[in-house]
Design a protein around this motif. Structure first.
Motif, PDB file in Angstrom:
ATOM      1  N   ALA A  13     -12.534  -8.175  -5.520  1.00  0.00           N
ATOM      2  CA  ALA A  13     -11.852  -7.136  -4.732  1.00  0.00           C
ATOM      3  C   ALA A  13     -10.528  -6.699  -5.358  1.00  0.00           C
ATOM      4  CB  ALA A  13     -11.596  -7.639  -3.311  1.00  0.00           C
ATOM      5  N   ASP A  14     -10.251  -7.130  -6.576  1.00  0.00           N
ATOM      6  CA  ASP A  14      -8.934  -6.860  -7.170  1.00  0.00           C
ATOM      7  C   ASP A  14      -8.657  -5.369  -7.349  1.00  0.00           C
ATOM      8  OD1 ASP A  14      -8.471  -9.540  -7.178  1.00  0.00           O
ATOM      9  OD2 ASP A  14      -8.547  -9.807  -9.350  1.00  0.00           O
ATOM     10  N   ARG A  15      -9.667  -4.611  -7.736  1.00  0.00           N
ATOM     11  CA  ARG A  15      -9.442  -3.167  -7.921  1.00  0.00           C
ATOM     12  C   ARG A  15      -9.115  -2.495  -6.592  1.00  0.00           C
ATOM     13  NH1 ARG A  15     -13.956  -0.353 -11.597  1.00  0.00           N
ATOM     14  NH2 ARG A  15     -12.509   1.371 -11.209  1.00  0.00           N
ATOM     15  N   LEU A  16      -9.814  -2.892  -5.541  1.00  0.00           N
ATOM     16  CA  LEU A  16      -9.500  -2.364  -4.205  1.00  0.00           C
ATOM     17  C   LEU A  16      -8.100  -2.773  -3.786  1.00  0.00           C
ATOM     18  CD1 LEU A  16     -10.279  -1.022  -1.521  1.00  0.00           C
ATOM     19  CD2 LEU A  16     -11.303  -3.207  -0.830  1.00  0.00           C
ATOM     20  N   ASP A  59      -5.535  -3.430  -5.715  1.00  0.00           N
ATOM     21  CA  ASP A  59      -4.561  -2.638  -6.476  1.00  0.00           C
ATOM     22  C   ASP A  59      -4.402  -1.243  -5.881  1.00  0.00           C
ATOM     23  OD1 ASP A  59      -4.083  -4.702  -8.246  1.00  0.00           O
ATOM     24  OD2 ASP A  59      -5.537  -4.009  -9.725  1.00  0.00           O
ATOM     25  N   THR A  60      -5.515  -0.629  -5.506  1.00  0.00           N
ATOM     26  CA  THR A  60      -5.465   0.721  -4.939  1.00  0.00           C
ATOM     27  C   THR A  60      -4.733   0.736  -3.604  1.00  0.00           C
ATOM     28  OG1 THR A  60      -7.548   1.320  -6.034  1.00  0.00           O
ATOM     29  CG2 THR A  60      -6.856   2.671  -4.163  1.00  0.00           C
ATOM     30  N   LEU A  61      -5.062  -0.220  -2.746  1.00  0.00           N
ATOM     31  CA  LEU A  61      -4.433  -0.276  -1.438  1.00  0.00           C
ATOM     32  C   LEU A  61      -2.941  -0.585  -1.544  1.00  0.00           C
ATOM     33  CD1 LEU A  61      -7.173  -2.208   0.578  1.00  0.00           C
ATOM     34  CD2 LEU A  61      -6.596   0.214   0.753  1.00  0.00           C
ATOM     35  N   GLN A  62      -2.584  -1.529  -2.387  1.00  0.00           N
ATOM     36  CA  GLN A  62      -1.176  -1.890  -2.527  1.00  0.00           C
ATOM     37  C   GLN A  62      -0.370  -0.726  -3.092  1.00  0.00           C
ATOM     38  OE1 GLN A  62      -1.303  -5.579  -4.812  1.00  0.00           O
ATOM     39  NE2 GLN A  62      -1.050  -6.765  -2.931  1.00  0.00           N
ATOM     40  N   SER A  63      -0.946  -0.028  -4.059  1.00  0.00           N
ATOM     41  CA  SER A  63      -0.255   1.137  -4.618  1.00  0.00           C
ATOM     42  C   SER A  63      -0.034   2.196  -3.545  1.00  0.00           C
ATOM     43  CB  SER A  63      -1.073   1.705  -5.783  1.00  0.00           C
ATOM     44  OG  SER A  63      -0.463   2.865  -6.309  1.00  0.00           O
ATOM     45  N   GLY A  64      -1.049   2.416  -2.708  1.00  0.00           N
ATOM     46  CA  GLY A  64      -0.911   3.398  -1.637  1.00  0.00           C
ATOM     47  C   GLY A  64       0.145   3.010  -0.621  1.00  0.00           C
ATOM     48  N   ILE A  65       0.199   1.726  -0.262  1.00  0.00           N
ATOM     49  CA  ILE A  65       1.199   1.260   0.708  1.00  0.00           C
ATOM     50  C   ILE A  65       2.601   1.375   0.130  1.00  0.00           C
ATOM     51  CG2 ILE A  65       2.032  -0.777   1.952  1.00  0.00           C
ATOM     52  CD1 ILE A  65      -0.941  -1.636   2.143  1.00  0.00           C
ATOM     53  N   ARG A  66       2.750   1.031  -1.145  1.00  0.00           N
ATOM     54  CA  ARG A  66       4.081   1.134  -1.773  1.00  0.00           C
ATOM     55  C   ARG A  66       4.548   2.574  -1.908  1.00  0.00           C
ATOM     56  NH1 ARG A  66       2.179  -3.379  -5.029  1.00  0.00           N
ATOM     57  NH2 ARG A  66       1.412  -1.932  -6.596  1.00  0.00           N
ATOM     58  N   SER A  67       3.615   3.518  -1.922  1.00  0.00           N
ATOM     59  CA  SER A  67       3.990   4.928  -2.065  1.00  0.00           C
ATOM     60  C   SER A  67       4.286   5.604  -0.729  1.00  0.00           C
ATOM     61  CB  SER A  67       2.867   5.689  -2.779  1.00  0.00           C
ATOM     62  OG  SER A  67       1.698   5.751  -1.975  1.00  0.00           O
ATOM     63  N   VAL A  99      -6.327 -13.464  -0.244  1.00  0.00           N
ATOM     64  CA  VAL A  99      -6.426 -14.063   1.086  1.00  0.00           C
ATOM     65  C   VAL A  99      -5.926 -13.077   2.137  1.00  0.00           C
ATOM     66  CG1 VAL A  99      -5.649 -15.960   2.570  1.00  0.00           C
ATOM     67  CG2 VAL A  99      -6.187 -16.402   0.167  1.00  0.00           C
ATOM     68  N   GLY A 100      -4.856 -12.377   1.833  1.00  0.00           N
ATOM     69  CA  GLY A 100      -4.287 -11.419   2.778  1.00  0.00           C
ATOM     70  C   GLY A 100      -5.234 -10.280   3.107  1.00  0.00           C
ATOM     71  N   LEU A 101      -6.060  -9.862   2.140  1.00  0.00           N
ATOM     72  CA  LEU A 101      -7.020  -8.794   2.407  1.00  0.00           C
ATOM     73  C   LEU A 101      -8.035  -9.244   3.455  1.00  0.00           C
ATOM     74  CD1 LEU A 101      -8.201  -6.007   1.730  1.00  0.00           C
ATOM     75  CD2 LEU A 101      -9.556  -7.123  -0.068  1.00  0.00           C
ATOM     76  N   VAL A 102      -8.549 -10.458   3.324  1.00  0.00           N
ATOM     77  CA  VAL A 102      -9.525 -10.960   4.296  1.00  0.00           C
ATOM     78  C   VAL A 102      -8.845 -11.194   5.649  1.00  0.00           C
ATOM     79  CG1 VAL A 102     -11.243 -12.751   4.754  1.00  0.00           C
ATOM     80  CG2 VAL A 102     -10.816 -12.008   2.405  1.00  0.00           C
ATOM     81  N   HIS A 103      -7.599 -11.654   5.618  1.00  0.00           N
ATOM     82  CA  HIS A 103      -6.805 -11.793   6.850  1.00  0.00           C
ATOM     83  C   HIS A 103      -6.721 -10.458   7.587  1.00  0.00           C
ATOM     84  CE1 HIS A 103      -3.349 -12.672   9.429  1.00  0.00           C
ATOM     85  NE2 HIS A 103      -2.676 -11.686   8.843  1.00  0.00           N
ATOM     86  N   ALA A 104      -6.426  -9.386   6.844  1.00  0.00           N
ATOM     87  CA  ALA A 104      -6.329  -8.060   7.449  1.00  0.00           C
ATOM     88  C   ALA A 104      -7.691  -7.597   7.962  1.00  0.00           C
ATOM     89  CB  ALA A 104      -5.780  -7.064   6.435  1.00  0.00           C
TER      90      ALA A 104
END
Length: 317
Positions: free
Chosen positions: A28-31, A33-41, A120-125
Motif C-alpha cells: 500500500a506504499d504508493r497509496l 504516498d499519494t494520500l500523505q501528499s494530498g493531506i500535506r497540500s 499501521v495508521g492506514l489500517v487504523h483509519a
C-alpha cells in the motif's frame, strides 16, 4: 518444565506477529504516498498546528476521539436496555458529528509519520471509517424505524471501533507515534558542564553535532558570537537537527519540517508538539561548555538575553 511448555512460553504472540507483518507490508506504499501528499497540500495554514496539538503540548487526536468513542459505547449500553433506542440513536448521531474533526486531526498527524507507522495508521483509519459507515447505516435504520437493524449495525460499528483502537494503541505505544522523542534527555545527561569543542570548531551559522553522555546535541554559533545548544534529535520523530536548516534564530528539522527556536528550544512550528531540551553555554579558554537547562523555555523580548563570551556564561539559568 517440559519442552512443549518452553515452546509455549517463547512463542510470539500471534497478534503481535500480525502487526509486525503489517509494519513490513509494502503493497500500500504508493497509496500512502499519494494520500500523505494530498493531506500535506491541504491549505490549512495555522490550523495545521492546531490540529497537531502544538498548543496543547501533545497530539490533540487522542483527545478528540473520546467524544465519538464515548458516545458510541454509551449507545451500545442503551441498546441493551428495552425502550432506549431513541436515546441510543441520539448518541450515535453525536458520535458521527464528532468523528469528522477527530479524523482530520488524525490524518494531519498520519501524514508526517515514518513508513512503518504509516502502514499501521492506514489500517487504523480504514477500521475507523468502517465504523463511521456502520454507524451511519445504524442511524438511518433507526430513523426508518428499523430498530433491530440499527442495533445490529451499531454493535458491528463498535467492533470496528475496537479494532481501530487496538491499532491506535500499537501506533502510540509500540511505534511511539506522537510521543516526545526527546523526553529521556534530562534523565540521561549529568547535571554538570560538558566540554564539546573549541570555538573554532563551530562555524558561524552552521549546525554542528556533538555527543554528551551518549546523547547527541546540536551546537550553533551565531555570527555575533552567541552560542546555542539543543538536543539534536527532533522531539517529533527523532530527526537529525544537525542536518537541518538554520535561519532567523531557529533550526528546521530536515525530516518533517518542525521548527525550533535556538535560544530555548521552543517549537515554533509543528508537527512537533514538544520543545527541544535546551542547554546553557559558556566559553572558557577558547572552548565551548554546555550544561542542560533544567527549566522550561523562558523569553525576554522573544529571546534569551546574554551572550557566550570568553570567560563568561551564556544564558545561564
Amino acid at each position: 518444565m517440559s519442552a512443549m511448555q518452553r515452546r509455549r512460553r517463547t512463542k510470539q504472540n500471534r497478534m503481535l506477529g500480525l502487526l509486525d507483518r503489517l509494519e513490513r507490508e509494502p503493497r500500500a506504499d504508493r497509496l500512502i504516498d499519494t494520500l500523505q501528499s494530498g493531506i500535506r497540500s491541504l491549505p490549512l495554514g495555522r490550523g495545521r498546528d492546531l490540529l497537531h496539538g502544538r498548543w496543547l503540548g501533545h497530539p490533540v487526536h487522542p483527545l478528540l476521539v473520546q467524544v465519538p468513542v464515548g458516545s458510541w459505547m454509551s449507545a451500545a449500553v442503551l441498546d441493551m436496555r428495552p425502550g432506549r433506542s431513541r436515546e441510543a440513536g441520539l448518541l450515535v448521531g453525536v458520535g458521527l458529528a464528532a468523528a469528522a474533526p477527530a479524523a482530520l486531526s488524525g490524518a494531519v498527524d498520519w501524514a508526517e509519520l515514518h513508513r512503518e507507522q504509516s502502514r499501521v495508521g492506514l489500517v487504523h483509519a480504514m477500521a475507523n471509517w468502517t465504523a463511521v459507515g456502520l454507524y451511519a447505516t445504524s442511524l438511518v435504520c433507526r430513523v426508518k424505524g428499523r430498530t433491530a437493524a440499527g442495533r445490529a449495525y451499531g454493535f458491528l460499528g463498535l467492533t470496528a471501533v475496537g479494532i481501530g483502537g487496538m491499532l491506535g494503541g500499537h501506533l502510540a505505544y509500540r511505534q511511539a507515534s506522537g510521543a516526545n522523542h526527546a523526553e529521556e534527555v534530562p534523565h540521561v545527561i549529568r547535571d554538570t558542564w560538558h566540554r564539546v569543542g573549541a570555538v573554532a570548531e563551530f562555524p558561524a551559522g552552521e549546525p554542528v553535532r556533538r555527543v554528551v553522555d551518549d546523547v547527541p546535541i546540536l551546537v550553533v554559533r551565531e555570527t555575533g558570537g552567541e552560542i546555542h545548544a539543543l538536543a539534536e534529535r527532533c522531539s517529533h520523530l527523532a530527526g537529525p537537527l544537525s542536518e537541518g536548516t538554520v535561519a532567523d534564530g531557529c533550526v528546521q528539522c530536515p525530516w518533517h519540517g518542525s521548527v525550533f527556536r535556538l535560544s530555548d528550544g521552543w517549537n515554533v512550528r509543528g508537527p512537533a508538539t514538544a520543545p527541544q531540551p535546551a542547554f546553557d553555554t559558556r566559553v572558557l579558554d577558547g572552548h565551548v561548555d554546555v550544561r542542560l537547562r533544567r527549566h522550561g523555555p523562558r523569553e525576554a523580548n522573544g529571546k534569551w538575553s546574554g551572550k557566550a563570551t570568553e570567560g563568561t556564561q551564556g544564558r545561564s539559568g
